[in-house]
Design an enzyme around this catalytic site. Sequence first.
Site, PDB file in Angstrom:
ATOM      1  N   SER A  10       0.650  -1.702  -0.200  1.00 17.42           N
ATOM      2  CA  SER A  10      -0.088  -0.255   0.345  1.00 17.42           C
ATOM      3  C   SER A  10       0.842   1.759   0.089  1.00 17.42           C
ATOM      4  O   SER A  10       1.637   1.666   0.686  1.00 17.42           O
ATOM      5  CB  SER A  10      -0.862   0.260   0.917  1.00 17.42           C
ATOM      6  OG  SER A  10      -1.290   0.965   1.691  1.00 17.42           O
ATOM      7  N   HIS A  35      -0.750  -1.086  -4.366  1.00 17.93           N
ATOM      8  CA  HIS A  35      -2.224  -1.077  -3.772  1.00 17.93           C
ATOM      9  C   HIS A  35      -2.424   0.267  -3.466  1.00 17.93           C
ATOM     10  O   HIS A  35      -1.369   1.286  -3.028  1.00 17.93           O
ATOM     11  CB  HIS A  35      -1.989  -1.770  -2.841  1.00 17.93           C
ATOM     12  CG  HIS A  35      -3.776  -2.001  -1.398  1.00 17.93           C
ATOM     13  ND1 HIS A  35      -4.432  -2.733  -2.413  1.00 17.93           N
ATOM     14  CD2 HIS A  35      -4.443  -0.874  -0.766  1.00 17.93           C
ATOM     15  CE1 HIS A  35      -5.329  -2.184  -1.297  1.00 17.93           C
ATOM     16  NE2 HIS A  35      -5.423  -1.015  -0.633  1.00 17.93           N
ATOM     17  N   MET A  39      -9.176   7.793  -0.740  1.00 23.60           N
ATOM     18  CA  MET A  39      -9.550   8.146   0.190  1.00 23.60           C
ATOM     19  C   MET A  39     -10.235   9.695   0.511  1.00 23.60           C
ATOM     20  O   MET A  39     -10.162  10.283  -0.306  1.00 23.60           O
ATOM     21  CB  MET A  39      -9.395   8.259   1.593  1.00 23.60           C
ATOM     22  CG  MET A  39      -8.881   6.960   2.145  1.00 23.60           C
ATOM     23  SD  MET A  39      -7.790   6.736   3.406  1.00 23.60           S
ATOM     24  CE  MET A  39      -7.022   4.672   3.854  1.00 23.60           C
ATOM     25  N   HIS A  68      -8.149   0.401  -4.238  1.00 23.71           N
ATOM     26  CA  HIS A  68      -8.747   0.375  -3.148  1.00 23.71           C
ATOM     27  C   HIS A  68      -9.852   1.582  -2.995  1.00 23.71           C
ATOM     28  O   HIS A  68      -9.497   2.422  -2.242  1.00 23.71           O
ATOM     29  CB  HIS A  68      -8.384  -0.042  -2.108  1.00 23.71           C
ATOM     30  CG  HIS A  68      -9.412  -0.346  -0.578  1.00 23.71           C
ATOM     31  ND1 HIS A  68      -8.373  -0.623   0.453  1.00 23.71           N
ATOM     32  CD2 HIS A  68     -10.851  -0.799  -0.825  1.00 23.71           C
ATOM     33  CE1 HIS A  68      -9.506  -0.417   0.596  1.00 23.71           C
ATOM     34  NE2 HIS A  68     -10.809  -1.075   0.384  1.00 23.71           N
ATOM     35  N   MET A  70     -12.567   4.145  -1.422  1.00 23.29           N
ATOM     36  CA  MET A  70     -13.089   4.126  -0.051  1.00 23.29           C
ATOM     37  C   MET A  70     -13.921   6.210  -0.400  1.00 23.29           C
ATOM     38  O   MET A  70     -13.325   6.922   0.700  1.00 23.29           O
ATOM     39  CB  MET A  70     -12.431   4.926   1.364  1.00 23.29           C
ATOM     40  CG  MET A  70     -11.394   3.036   1.575  1.00 23.29           C
ATOM     41  SD  MET A  70     -10.456   3.230   2.885  1.00 23.29           S
ATOM     42  CE  MET A  70      -8.883   2.577   1.096  1.00 23.29           C
ATOM     43  N   MET A 139     -11.229  -6.345   5.280  1.00 24.43           N
ATOM     44  CA  MET A 139     -10.542  -5.273   5.292  1.00 24.43           C
ATOM     45  C   MET A 139     -10.239  -5.482   7.288  1.00 24.43           C
ATOM     46  O   MET A 139     -11.433  -5.757   8.086  1.00 24.43           O
ATOM     47  CB  MET A 139     -11.423  -4.114   5.550  1.00 24.43           C
ATOM     48  CG  MET A 139     -11.297  -3.426   4.727  1.00 24.43           C
ATOM     49  SD  MET A 139     -10.618  -1.390   4.832  1.00 24.43           S
ATOM     50  CE  MET A 139      -9.628  -1.565   5.054  1.00 24.43           C
ATOM     51  N   GLY A 144      -9.595   3.693   6.809  1.00 26.64           N
ATOM     52  CA  GLY A 144      -9.729   5.453   6.908  1.00 26.64           C
ATOM     53  C   GLY A 144      -7.880   5.552   6.880  1.00 26.64           C
ATOM     54  O   GLY A 144      -7.227   7.116   7.110  1.00 26.64           O
ATOM     55  N   PHE A 145      -6.942   4.572   8.080  1.00 32.35           N
ATOM     56  CA  PHE A 145      -5.086   5.503   8.104  1.00 32.35           C
ATOM     57  C   PHE A 145      -4.703   3.428   8.071  1.00 32.35           C
ATOM     58  O   PHE A 145      -4.908   2.722   8.244  1.00 32.35           O
ATOM     59  CB  PHE A 145      -5.253   5.570   9.812  1.00 32.35           C
ATOM     60  CG  PHE A 145      -6.019   6.664   9.052  1.00 32.35           C
ATOM     61  CD1 PHE A 145      -5.880   8.095   8.419  1.00 32.35           C
ATOM     62  CD2 PHE A 145      -7.838   6.710   9.397  1.00 32.35           C
ATOM     63  CE1 PHE A 145      -6.539   9.195   9.473  1.00 32.35           C
ATOM     64  CE2 PHE A 145      -8.481   7.950  10.177  1.00 32.35           C
ATOM     65  CZ  PHE A 145      -8.124   9.577   9.653  1.00 32.35           C
ATOM     66  N   GLY A 146      -3.430   3.889   7.595  1.00 32.18           N
ATOM     67  CA  GLY A 146      -2.890   3.443   7.547  1.00 32.18           C
ATOM     68  C   GLY A 146      -2.056   2.781   8.899  1.00 32.18           C
ATOM     69  O   GLY A 146      -2.056   3.878  10.288  1.00 32.18           O
ATOM     70  N   GLY A 147      -1.238   1.797   9.026  1.00 37.08           N
ATOM     71  CA  GLY A 147      -0.664   2.042  10.698  1.00 37.08           C
ATOM     72  C   GLY A 147      -1.388   0.958  11.799  1.00 37.08           C
ATOM     73  O   GLY A 147      -0.672   1.296  13.177  1.00 37.08           O
ATOM     74  N   ASP A 177      -6.501  -7.133   3.798  1.00 41.12           N
ATOM     75  CA  ASP A 177      -6.224  -5.230   4.049  1.00 41.12           C
ATOM     76  C   ASP A 177      -5.599  -4.720   4.989  1.00 41.12           C
ATOM     77  O   ASP A 177      -6.952  -4.990   5.837  1.00 41.12           O
ATOM     78  CB  ASP A 177      -6.865  -4.621   2.888  1.00 41.12           C
ATOM     79  CG  ASP A 177      -5.948  -3.243   2.725  1.00 41.12           C
ATOM     80  OD1 ASP A 177      -5.154  -2.712   3.316  1.00 41.12           O
ATOM     81  OD2 ASP A 177      -6.759  -2.434   1.877  1.00 41.12           O
ATOM     82  N   SER A 200       2.725  -0.173   6.616  1.00 40.72           N
ATOM     83  CA  SER A 200       3.655   0.593   7.136  1.00 40.72           C
ATOM     84  C   SER A 200       4.660  -0.823   7.604  1.00 40.72           C
ATOM     85  O   SER A 200       5.693  -0.534   7.772  1.00 40.72           O
ATOM     86  CB  SER A 200       2.854   0.226   8.422  1.00 40.72           C
ATOM     87  OG  SER A 200       2.137  -0.308   9.169  1.00 40.72           O
TER      88      SER A 200
HETATM   89  C1  DX5 Z   1      -6.950   1.225   5.622  1.00 43.26           C
HETATM   90  C2  DX5 Z   1      -5.752   1.157   3.626  1.00 43.26           C
HETATM   91  C3  DX5 Z   1      -4.993   0.095   3.915  1.00 43.26           C
HETATM   92  C4  DX5 Z   1      -3.867   0.107   5.056  1.00 43.26           C
HETATM   93  C5  DX5 Z   1      -3.053  -0.168   4.901  1.00 43.26           C
HETATM   94  O1  DX5 Z   1      -7.531   2.125   4.754  1.00 43.26           O
HETATM   95  O2  DX5 Z   1      -7.267   0.152   3.179  1.00 43.26           O
HETATM   96  O3  DX5 Z   1      -4.519  -0.382   2.828  1.00 43.26           O
HETATM   97  O4  DX5 Z   1      -3.537   1.523   5.199  1.00 43.26           O
HETATM   98  O5  DX5 Z   1      -1.469   0.040   5.220  1.00 43.26           O
HETATM   99  P1  DX5 Z   1      -0.466  -1.049   7.057  1.00 43.26           P
HETATM  100  O6  DX5 Z   1      -0.307  -2.496   6.329  1.00 43.26           O
HETATM  101  O7  DX5 Z   1       0.243  -0.705   7.069  1.00 43.26           O
HETATM  102  O8  DX5 Z   1      -2.505  -1.044   7.573  1.00 43.26           O
HETATM  103 ZN    ZN Z   2      -6.632  -0.541   0.654  1.00 48.34          ZN
END
Ligand code: DX5
Ligand code: ZN
Length: 220
Positions: A10, A35, A39, A68, A70, A139, A144-147, A177, A200
């Site tokens: 991602s 990926h 958003m 993806h 969102m 999911m 919404g957010f990574g990490g 994901d 991440s």
């Molecule tokens: C979240 C995203 C994901 C995610 C992946 O809304 O769809 O793709 O951020 O990042 P990690 O691996 O850091 O969770």
């Molecule tokens: Zn994603």
Amino acid sequence: MTSSIKISPSILSADFSKLGQEIISLDKAGADYIHVDVMDGHFVPNITIGPEVIKKLRPLTKKVFDVHLMISPVDKYIEAFSDAGADIITFHPEATENIDVTINLIKKHKKKVGISLKPKSSINLIKDYITKIDLILIMSVEPGFGGQKFMPEVIDKLKDIKKIISEKKIKLDLEIDGGINFKNSKIAKDAGANVLVSGSTIFNENSGDLKKNINLLRES
Ligand code: DX5
Ligand code: ZN
């Protein structure tokens, strides 16, 4: 099941000031898909990138762009993301009034169709569409957010979907994901996932050694 696992890094965790270089590095490091998390600040509380950025990145790699979405409503943007160079377009069932219409719209643009389920979204939302699509994205964090931290409770849903697609002998990508790391990747694969998304872990672990992290996720 550890054979033919695909890794879809991602770019949400990439350095956006040098996104082009990051895409080239992911390509060289052996990513299968790229990926792209889109958003809108409405369907999810965060805002990322749109079709113009994807269009600029497209010539840099031949890898599959796994987009993806969102965003809601989703239909009016399918054309723009198709034209920008998406290969797989994944949407959330809650982001459209008519799932069949959205599937057909994506197919009309000759793109692969994915449907994504948030952690609390039931399989029932997509059961009737499984034979019409190319990918299911489960999911394992709230979008919404990574990490964020992996939510192990989604594993049962993954197993249930895997059972349905095996029974019906349907060939599609089963993608997971959110919060995937070297510890839980095996659990996800054993439950039936054949595509692992990771942001991440791939960009941050082992001092950002993309190749090492991609291989570790594939093999661990
Ligand atoms: C979240 C995203 C994901 C995610 C992946 O809304 O769809 O793709 O951020 O990042 P990690 O691996 O850091 O969770
Ligand atoms: Zn994603």
